[in-house]
Design a protein around this motif. Structure first.
Motif, mmCIF file in Angstrom:
data_model
loop_
_atom_site.group_PDB
_atom_site.id
_atom_site.type_symbol
_atom_site.label_atom_id
_atom_site.label_comp_id
_atom_site.label_asym_id
_atom_site.label_seq_id
_atom_site.Cartn_x
_atom_site.Cartn_y
_atom_site.Cartn_z
ATOM 1 N N PHE A 118 39.506 37.941 116.050
ATOM 2 C CA PHE A 118 39.070 38.190 114.670
ATOM 3 C C PHE A 118 39.348 39.649 114.296
ATOM 4 O O PHE A 118 39.777 39.946 113.184
ATOM 5 N N TYR A 119 39.122 40.556 115.248
ATOM 6 C CA TYR A 119 39.352 41.982 114.979
ATOM 7 C C TYR A 119 40.765 42.445 115.304
ATOM 8 O O TYR A 119 41.280 43.358 114.665
ATOM 9 N N THR A 120 41.397 41.836 116.304
ATOM 10 C CA THR A 120 42.680 42.373 116.792
ATOM 11 C C THR A 120 43.905 41.709 116.175
ATOM 12 O O THR A 120 45.012 42.225 116.321
ATOM 13 N N HIS A 121 43.714 40.575 115.507
ATOM 14 C CA HIS A 121 44.844 39.798 114.977
ATOM 15 C C HIS A 121 45.740 40.655 114.086
ATOM 16 O O HIS A 121 45.272 41.244 113.111
ATOM 17 N N ALA A 123 46.017 55.045 105.941
ATOM 18 C CA ALA A 123 45.232 56.175 106.450
ATOM 19 C C ALA A 123 45.024 56.019 107.952
ATOM 20 O O ALA A 123 45.115 56.990 108.711
ATOM 21 N N THR A 124 44.772 54.782 108.381
ATOM 22 C CA THR A 124 44.587 54.519 109.805
ATOM 23 C C THR A 124 45.853 54.842 110.588
ATOM 24 O O THR A 124 45.800 55.430 111.663
ATOM 25 N N GLN A 125 47.007 54.452 110.012
ATOM 26 C CA GLN A 125 48.275 54.698 110.708
ATOM 27 C C GLN A 125 48.469 56.185 111.003
ATOM 28 O O GLN A 125 48.977 56.553 112.054
ATOM 29 N N GLU A 126 48.065 57.031 110.057
ATOM 30 C CA GLU A 126 48.203 58.472 110.303
ATOM 31 C C GLU A 126 47.297 58.927 111.432
ATOM 32 O O GLU A 126 47.670 59.786 112.230
ATOM 33 N N LYS A 127 46.114 58.341 111.501
ATOM 34 C CA LYS A 127 45.156 58.732 112.544
ATOM 35 C C LYS A 127 45.645 58.384 113.953
ATOM 36 O O LYS A 127 45.244 59.020 114.918
ATOM 37 N N VAL A 138 41.865 49.082 115.295
ATOM 38 C CA VAL A 138 40.833 48.071 115.086
ATOM 39 C C VAL A 138 39.516 48.745 114.696
ATOM 40 O O VAL A 138 38.833 48.337 113.753
ATOM 41 N N TYR A 139 39.185 49.835 115.408
ATOM 42 C CA TYR A 139 37.921 50.504 115.124
ATOM 43 C C TYR A 139 37.914 51.097 113.717
ATOM 44 O O TYR A 139 37.016 50.830 112.916
ATOM 45 N N LEU A 140 38.956 51.872 113.407
ATOM 46 C CA LEU A 140 38.956 52.599 112.130
ATOM 47 C C LEU A 140 39.095 51.663 110.932
ATOM 48 O O LEU A 140 38.471 51.866 109.892
#
Lengths: 145, 468
Positions: free
Chosen positions: B329-332, B418-422, B404-406
Motif C-alpha cells: 500500500f505504501y511502497t507500490h 519535492a520528495t525527489q529532490e530530498k 515512502v516516508y516523505l
C-alpha cells in the motif's frame, strides 16, 4: 534429497500443482472479469476517454509517470491527478500546455507535446476517468500520489 | 562440442552481449537524468532512454535464451539441430527487427513511430515494456514460433531429457503468454489485468522454468553429479515456482480496481515465491559441494552459484520486502519497486544467461575452458558487476524508504517532485555504482580476448563423463 522422495513424486507435484493452480487462476480471472463492472468506472468510458487513452499510449506517458502505481518512477502518479488538481480538467490541460519546449535548465520537465484543444480535452478526460476507478483502500495513501 | 549445429549459439550470444552493452549505456544515461533532469533533453527524453534500456534488456535476454537452447538442446537430444538454416535466418530477422525498433525509438518521436507503423490498425503500443510497434510484436511471434518449432522438433525426435522438456515448456509458455500483448482493451482495469499475463507470467512464471533448466544443465556439466539427483531438484524447484507464482500474480492486482480477495491471495501466494529461489541456492551449492569432477571452467561455476544467490536475494528477498498488501500500500510504484526490479532481473536472468555463455563460449571456441588469466578477468567482472548491482539496489532501496516516508507515510506528505529532490543523494550514489557496473561489463568483454595457456581438466576427462 532422501531416497524416499523420488523423482517421480517430484514430477507429479510439478504437473499436478501447476495444472491445479493454473485452473484456479483461470477461475479467479473469470470471476474478476465479472466483478469488475462494480469498480472499473466503465460507465464513464466515453469516446473521448478512449481517444485519450490512445493519446496516452501514443506519447508513451507511462515511460515517465505511474498510473495506478504502474509505469516509470520519474514523474508524478497520475491515477489521482484529477483529484490533486482540484477536480479540474482545465488545470490538467493548462499544465500540459504550459511545458517549455526546451525543458527547464537542470530540472526534469515534461516535453511539450503540442496537443490540439481537442486532444487536451481527451487526455484530461482519460485522466478523470482513471481517477474514477474504485481502487481498494482508495490507493494512493494520500493526495500526493 | 559434440554437434556442429551447436555453434549457432555463438551468433546469438555475441548479439546478446552487444545489446547488453547498449542497455547499460542507456542505464547510465537514465541514472544521470534522475539527478540532472534536463540531461539530453529534449533530444533523448527520459521515457525514450528508459524504453531503450528495458527493451534492450528483454531482447538480449531472449537472444541469450535462444542461444542457450541452440547450444544445449542438440547435446541433450544427441542429434544435430533440426534446421540450422532456420536458426541462422531467424537470428538475422530478430537482430534487424530489434535494431530497427530501437532506432525508431531514438530517431523519431514515439507518436510518429506509432503513426508510421500504423498502430491504429491494431493498437498495442505505449504500455510499459510492450512499447514495440505492433509490426515488431508480430515479428517477435514469428521468430519465437520458428525457434520453438526448430527446438521442439530437435527435442521430440531425439533423446528426451527432463532438462529439455522443462526448457521447452518454458519456451512455449513464453510464446503463449506474449500473445496477451496483442490484447489492449479500452477499459484501463482490464488492460492492466491482462498486461500482467505477459509481464508477471513471464518473469515470475515460465522464465523461471527456463532459468532452472539452464542452471541444471550447466551444473550437470561442471559438477558431474548424477542426472537423477539434478532432475529431482529441477522438478521440485519449478513445481514450487508455478505453485507460488501463478496465483502470486495477484500481488499486482492490489491497487488496479480488481476484487478485494486478491489482497489475500496475492499476499499469501507471492510470499511463497522466494521458496523456489531459495531451493535453487540450496541446489546449486549442494551439487557443487558433491561434485565428482573439478571442471577447469571455474568462472562458469562461479556464475552458476552467483545466479542462484542473487536471484534469491533480488527476486526472493527484495520481492518479499514489498509484496504483502499492507506494505505494498505504501511502497507500490516507488523506488522500492525499481530496487527490486534491478536486482531480480540481474540475479535471475542476466546472470543465468552469463552462466551458460561462460560455460559454452570456450567450448564453441575449441577448448574446454578459457585460459586461467581470462578466467581471472572474467571473475573480476563477475564481482564488479554483482557487487555494484547490490549497491544499486541498496541505494534505490534507501531512496525508496525515504520516498515512502516523505511522500506517503508522514503526517504532512510532500509532493512527488519535492520528495525527489530530498532523496537526490541516493540517486548520485546509484549513478556511481552504475558506472562501476559499466566498468565490470567492459572487463567482461575484455575477458574474451585475454590470451594465455589452455587449462585442462585434472586427470582423465573421459572417465567421469555423465552416466545416464
Amino acid at each position: 534429497m532422501r531416497e524416499t522422495f523420488t523423482k517421480g513424486m517430484a514430477r507429479n507435484i510439478y504437473y499436478g500443482g501447476s495444472v491445479f493452480f493454473f485452473l484456479v487462476f483461470i477461475g479467479l480471472t473469470v470471476d474478476t472479469v465479472q466483478t469488475l463492472p462494480k469498480t472499473d468506472n466503465r460507465e464513464n468510458l466515453t469516446e473521448e476517454v478512449v481517444a485519450g487513452k490512445r493519446l496516452w499510449e501514443h506519447n508513451n506517458c507511462i515511460g515517465c509517470h505511474t498510473l495506478l502505481g504502474e509505469g516509470a518512477y520519474f514523474a508524478p502518479e497520475l491515477g489521482n491527478v484529477y483529484t490533486r488538481f482540484g477536480e479540474s480538467t482545465e488545470a490538467i490541460k493548462g499544465f500540459i500546455k504550459s511545458r517549455p519546449v526546451d525543458g527547464i535548465p537542470g530540472r526534469r520537465s515534461m516535453p511539450q507535446f503540442n496537443f490540439t484543444d481537442q486532444e487536451l480535452e481527451e487526455i484530461a478526460q482519460f485522466l478523470k476517468y482513471a481517477d474514477g476507478i474504485k481502487v481498494a483502500r482508495d490507493w494512493p495513501p494520500n493526495i500526493q500520489g | 562440442m559434440k554437434y556442429e549445429s551447436q555453434s549457432i549459439a555463438k551468433l546469438y550470444f555475441i548479439a546478446a552481449i552487444g545489446l547488453f552493452v547498449g542497455q547499460i549505456l542507456f542505464g547510465v544515461i537514465l541514472g544521470l537524468q534522475y539527478v540532472i533532469g534536463d540531461f539530453l533533453f529534449p533530444e533523448i527524453p527520459f521515457n525514450v532512454a528508459r524504453m531503450v534500456h528495458t527493451n534492450l534488456l528483454i531482447v538480449w535476454l531472449l537472444f541469450g535464451f535462444m542461444g542457450a537452447a541452440y547450444f544445449l538442446v542438440p547435446e541433450e537430444s544427441e542429434r544435430e539441430l533440426y534446421a540450422p538454416w532456420l536458426a541462422k535466418l531467424m537470428f538475422w530477422i530478430f537482430l534487424v527487427a530489434g535494431a530497427l525498433t530501437i532506432l525508431g525509438y531514438l530517431l523519431v518521436p514515439y507518436a510518429t513511430l506509432a503513426e508510421i507503423t500504423m498502430n491504429d490498425l491494431l493498437p498495442t503500443m505505449g504500455r510499459e515494456f510492450l512499447e514495440q510497434p505492433t509490426i515488431t510484436k508480430i515479428g517477435i511471434v514469428v521468430v519465437l514460433l520458428a525457434f520453438i518449432f526448430n527446438i521442439g522438433m530437435t527435442i521430440l525426435t531425439g533423446r528426451k531429457t527432463v532438462i529439455t522438456l522443462v526448457l521447452l515448456t518454458g519456451l512455449v509458455g513464453l510464446a503463449v503468454f506474449f500473445l496477451f500483448s496483442f490484447y489492449n482493451p479500452h477499459n484501463l482495469v482490464l488492460d492492466k489485468y491482462f498486461w500482467w499475463f505477459v509481464v508477471h507470467l513471464w518473469v515470475e512464471g515460465v522464465w523461471e522454468l527456463i532459468m532452472a533448466s539452464l542452471l541444471a544443465y550447466v551444473l550437470i556439466k561442471v559438477t558431474g553429479v548424477d542426472r537423477e539427483v539434478i532432475e529431482k531438484w529441477l522438478y521440485i524447484i519449478i513445481a514450487m515456482a508455478l505453485i507460488s507464482g501463478i496465483i502470486g500474480t495477484g500481488h499486482h492486482f492490489f491497487w488496479i480496481g480488481a476484487p478485494d480477495y486478491w489482497q489475500w491471495l496475492g499476499s499469501v501466494f507471492s510470499a511463497l515465491e522466494p521458496i523456489p529461489f531459495f531451493m535453487m541456492t540450496l541446489f546449486a551449492f549442494n551439487v557443487v559441494n558433491k561434485r565428482r569432477r573439478d571442471h577447469p571452467n571455474k568462472a562458469a561455476t562461479l556464475w552458476a552459484l552467483g545466479t542462484a544467490v542473487m536471484a534469491f536475494l533480488g527476486a526472493g528477498v527484495w520481492g518479499f520486502l514489498h509484496t504483502l498488501a499492507p506494505v505494498n500500500f505504501y511502497t507500490h510504484g516507488t523506488q522500492i519497486t525499481a530496487a527490486h526490479g534491478h536486482m531480480a532481473f540481474y540475479g535471475a536472468y542476466v546472470m543465468v544467461v552469463l552462466t551458460i555463455i561462460s560455460y559454452s563460449m570456450p567450448i564453441m571456441r575449441g577448448r574446454e575452458a578459457a585460459n586461467a588469466r581470462a578466467q581471472v578477468v572474467e571473475m573480476w567482472s563477475f564481482w564488479l558487476m554483482t557487487v555494484s548491482m547490490v549497491f544499486i539496489t541498496l541505494f534505490l532501496t534507501g531512496a525508496g524508504i525515504l520516498q515512502v516516508y516523505l511522500q506517503r507515510y508522514s503526517e504532512d506528505p510532500m509532493s512527488f517532485m519535492a520528495t525527489q529532490e530530498k532523496v537526490e543523494i541516493f540517486y548520485w550514489m546509484r549513478e556511481g555504482a552504475g558506472l562501476i557496473f559499466l566498468i565490470g561489463l567492459i572487463l567482461y568483454i575484455i575477458s574474451f580476448f585475454v590470451k594465455g595457456e589452455d587449462v585442462k581438466m585434472l586427470g582423465s576427462s573421459v572417465s567421469i563423463e555423465e552416466t545416464s
